[in-house]
Structures are given as structure tokens and as C-alpha cells.
Design an enzyme around this catalytic site. Structure first.
Site, mmCIF file in Angstrom:
data_model
loop_
_atom_site.group_PDB
_atom_site.id
_atom_site.type_symbol
_atom_site.label_atom_id
_atom_site.label_comp_id
_atom_site.label_asym_id
_atom_site.label_seq_id
_atom_site.Cartn_x
_atom_site.Cartn_y
_atom_site.Cartn_z
ATOM 1 N NE ARG A 29 -28.650 39.429 9.992
ATOM 2 C CZ ARG A 29 -28.841 40.085 8.860
ATOM 3 N NH1 ARG A 29 -29.834 40.957 8.713
ATOM 4 N NH2 ARG A 29 -28.041 39.895 7.826
ATOM 5 C CB ALA A 78 -21.192 44.359 8.018
ATOM 6 C CD GLN A 111 -28.450 34.795 9.036
ATOM 7 O OE1 GLN A 111 -28.581 33.672 8.555
ATOM 8 N NE2 GLN A 111 -27.488 35.091 9.885
ATOM 9 C CG ASP A 153 -20.195 40.200 7.720
ATOM 10 O OD1 ASP A 153 -20.788 39.568 6.826
ATOM 11 O OD2 ASP A 153 -20.775 40.654 8.726
ATOM 12 C CG ASN A 178 -21.394 37.777 2.897
ATOM 13 O OD1 ASN A 178 -21.735 38.650 3.699
ATOM 14 N ND2 ASN A 178 -22.270 37.212 2.088
HETATM 15 O O1 MRU Z 1 -24.465 36.910 10.882
HETATM 16 P P1 MRU Z 1 -25.095 38.045 10.128
HETATM 17 O O2 MRU Z 1 -26.549 37.834 9.865
HETATM 18 O O3 MRU Z 1 -24.805 39.373 10.778
HETATM 19 O O4 MRU Z 1 -24.346 38.031 8.732
HETATM 20 C C1 MRU Z 1 -24.677 39.019 7.788
HETATM 21 C C2 MRU Z 1 -23.967 38.875 6.506
HETATM 22 O O5 MRU Z 1 -23.177 37.996 6.299
HETATM 23 C C3 MRU Z 1 -24.234 39.953 5.492
HETATM 24 O O6 MRU Z 1 -24.137 39.457 4.190
HETATM 25 C C4 MRU Z 1 -23.201 41.084 5.671
HETATM 26 O O7 MRU Z 1 -23.152 41.486 7.005
HETATM 27 C C5 MRU Z 1 -23.490 42.232 4.812
HETATM 28 S S1 MRU Z 1 -24.921 43.116 5.285
HETATM 29 C C6 MRU Z 1 -25.134 44.414 4.218
#
Ligand code: MRU
Length: 353
Positions: free
Chosen positions: A51, A53, A202, A243, A253
Site C-alpha cells: 500500500r 501510492a 497505518q 495519493d 490523501n
Molecule cells: O490506504 P493507504 O494505506 O494505501 O493510504 C496511503 C496514504 O494515504 C499515503 O499517505 C499516500 O499513499 C502516500 S504514500 C507515500
């Protein structure tokens, strides 16, 4: 084991499968999954085993190279058709992070640009491209880190939301890259507040894990504590990932980010979005056009709890992302430079089209 030394996702040495660090098991268990089938990789993206982006983009690149290497046809048109079918399938795994579609399109471009090559040669070039996406991601994060580091000063308190860390990229992360660069340069005098990031935690499971593991002064807070920490004057800077960024600078995000931005504005704290240029989607004008993923209600009502913590059949709204209005963003840090409003012009000046 240092988290910074772990690979979020990589191709196995014999190129037979993807090796994915299962992030749903962290921080308690470090387990690497060996996935051969596209259905299993789809599931790993969908359920956040891999996970963040940029990491999703890297995973998509490797997956297409792997899957294409197994397409057994002789002619280019059949090869392209089979590739496009797999590409469309993988594109359905998650909707918000534009890096997924960016990486898939980049892989397709290699295929089309090499249409005059033999099928084995195209397959080889797809592997090279996937590796390039991964290697570039490390360099991109470092550049973002250098720029972010220049905004930090000794003694700073930094707040971050979700995990835009090394686990969300190939290395260094985006929002965490300034912290790792500071650490590397010997500036250890700063503190990081990690929002736990409901509902999937997370921040607690991943960001607190990797920063603490790196030796960085890390404090975990529940999402609803950010205001109190800011009010107490403990936060000088906010760094978050993203994202998808629209042309006007509106930024999607992890859910809760826009609330942090509103708080930061209230308390006069600079709020920076760390964004690889691959996350900027110039095809959409504003954040209203960004598709927002909605996830299963069980993530809110029972996941992580010993027993269900909500009445049966109560309605649940579980959007995975929110959009922060560009007016709340102090700056967007890309690997090519720091962008400030008006964002569309700033992006174009950096050659982002
Ligand atoms: O649902 P996730 O855990 O994939 O969400 C991740 C985020 O929102 C991060 O802040 C984003 O992907 C940037 S990662 C460098």
C-alpha cells in the site's frame, strides 16, 4: 533487521514471482509473501498488504512485467491484447492512488514503443522498465527528502498522518524522507508525532514502527489528539503524503488529512504535501474529480477489536481518503522542487504536463 533495509515489494531473483512484505501483519510479524498469480497480487493491493501510492505503482510495474513474461503468443497484436486485459484487471484493485494507473500506462507505453521488436525482447524491456520505476522511486524520495529537510530546523516537532514512509515507497517514503535525510546528516534533534490513522492504523502500525526503528524520537497520538498537541505548541511543521494531486493543488490523501490541514491553518503551522510528480494528475482540474475509495464497514466496526464495537446493522461510512483544499496547503514538495500557489502554474513551470 532495520525497516529501512526491507524491500516493500521486489521481483524474485529468478523472476518467477513478486515478493511482497505483508503490511497487514506489521509491526508484530515480518512476513514476505511470494505471489505468482495476478489474482493474488490484486488481492494484496486491495487488502493493503502492499500500500501507499508509490509502492502500489512499483508493484504494478513488476506485476505487468511478470505477467507479460508468461503470455505465450507469437504475434504482437495478440500479445498486446492479452497485456491490456491483465492491465485493466489490475487497474480495478484500488481507485484513488494515481500512481497505479501511471505505472500501468508507463508499462503499456514500453510495449507500444517497441512493437517492432520481437516478443522476447519486449518482455525483457518490460522487466527493465519495472526496475526503472522502482529505482527512480528511491531517487525521487531522496530528492523530496532533501527539499523537505531544508524546511526543518533543529528542535522541530513534526506531525504526520497515515504512512507515507519507506513502507509506502521503495525507500525513504515521501513525508518521512525529510526525517530520514535529517537523521543521515546528523540532525537528530527533532520529534515526530504520528497520527494513529483510524481505521486501518497505518500511523500506529507502520509509521511509528519505522521511525522508532530508525531511532527517531517518535510519539504516537490518536487522530483526535492532533489539535491538543498543536495547541500546546509542540508542532512546527506538518508533512503528509498524497495519493493524487489535481491540477489546482487539491490533494487526496488518507482520510483525516484534510482535518489536519484545517487544524494546521488554525494554529498557523505550515502544512506541506510531499508528492512525487507521478502523483500529480494534470488531467483533472480539482479535487472534486478524484475518485474516493470506500471500504468495508467492518474496518470501522470490528477490525483490530477483540469484539465488535458497534451495534449490529448500524450504518457506517468508510471513505479511505479525503481531499485537502489547495488553499490549506503551504507547499507541495515534488522531486523537482517546491511548488506554491498558484499550483497549476507551479506544476507547469516544473515541466509537469
Ligand atoms: O490506504 P493507504 O494505506 O494505501 O493510504 C496511503 C496514504 O494515504 C499515503 O499517505 C499516500 O499513499 C502516500 S504514500 C507515500
Amino acid at each position: 533487521m532495520r525497516v529501512l533495509d526491507l524491500d516493500t515489494v521486489r521481483l524474485s531473483e529468478d523472476r518467477s514471482c513478486l515478493e511482497i512484505l505483508d503490511q497487514t501483519l506489521l509491526p508484530g510479524t515480518v512476513k514476505v509473501l511470494r505471489l505468482e498469480k495476478i489474482e493474488d497480487i490484486f488481492e494484496a493491493i486491495r487488502f493493503l498488504r502492499v500500500r501507499g501510492a508509490p509502492a502500489i505503482g512499483v508493484c504494478a510495474g513488476y506485476t505487468m512485467a511478470l505477467i507479460a513474461s508468461r503470455i505465450e503468443v507469437e504475434d504482437y497484436e495478440s500479445f498486446l491484447a492479452a497485456f491490456l486485459e491483465k492491465k485493466a484487471y489490475l487497474a480495478g484493485s484500488r481507485p484513488t492512488a494515481v500512481n497505479l494507473f501511471w505505472a500501468l500506462d508507463r508499462m503499456e507505453r514500453v510495449l507500444r514503443e517497441n512493437r517492432n521488436q520481437s516478443i522476447p525482447e519486449i518482455k525483457e524491456r518490460l522487466f527493465v522498465e519495472a526496475q526503472a520505476i522502482r529505482d527512480e522511486d528511491v531517487a525521487i524520495s531522496r530528492h523530496i527528502g532533501e527539499i523537505g529537510f531544508s524546511l526543518m530546523k533543529p528542535g522541530d516537532g513534526i506531525l504526520t498522518h497515515c504512512n507515507a514512509g519507506t513502507l509506502a515507497t521503495a525507500k525513504y517514503g515521501t513525508a518521512t524522507a525529510p526525517m530520514y535525510i535529517a537523521w543521515e546528516k546528523g540532525m537528530h534533534d527533532f520529534r515526530v508525532y504520528c497520527d494513529e490513522t483510524r481505521p486501518l492504523l497505518q500511523g500506529a502500525r507502520l509509521t511509528a514502527f519505522e521511525l522508532h526503528d530508525a531511532g527517531i524520537d517518535t510519539t504516537l497520538i490518536c487522530d483526535n489528539m492532533a489539535s491538543a498537541v498543536m495547541q500546546a505548541g509542540k508542532v512546527n511543521l506538518v508533512f503528509v503524503g498524497c495519493d493524487r494531486v489535481a491540477a489546482n493543488g487539491d490533494t487526496a490523501n488518507k482520510i483525516g488529512t484534510s482535518g489536519v490541514a484545517v487544524l494546521a491553518r488554525h494554529y498557523g503551522i505550515p502544512f506541506y504535501v510531499c508528492a512525487p510528480t507521478s502523483t500529480i494528475d494534470m488531467s483533472i482540474k480539482t479535487g472534486a474529480q478524484i475518485p474516493i475509495e470506500e471500504r468495508d464497514p467492518s474496518e470501522v466496526t470490528q477490525m483490530w477489536y477483540k469484539e465488535r464495537m458497534a451495534p449490529e446493522n448500524v450504518k457506517v461510512f468508510n471513505p479511505a481518503f479525503d481531499v485537502t483544499d489547495h488553499s490549506l496547503i503551504t507547499g507541495i514538495i515534488t522531486e523537482r522542487g517546491l511548488c506554491q500557489a498558484p499550483y497549476e502554474k507551479a506544476f507547469r513551470d516544473l515541466g509537469i504536463l
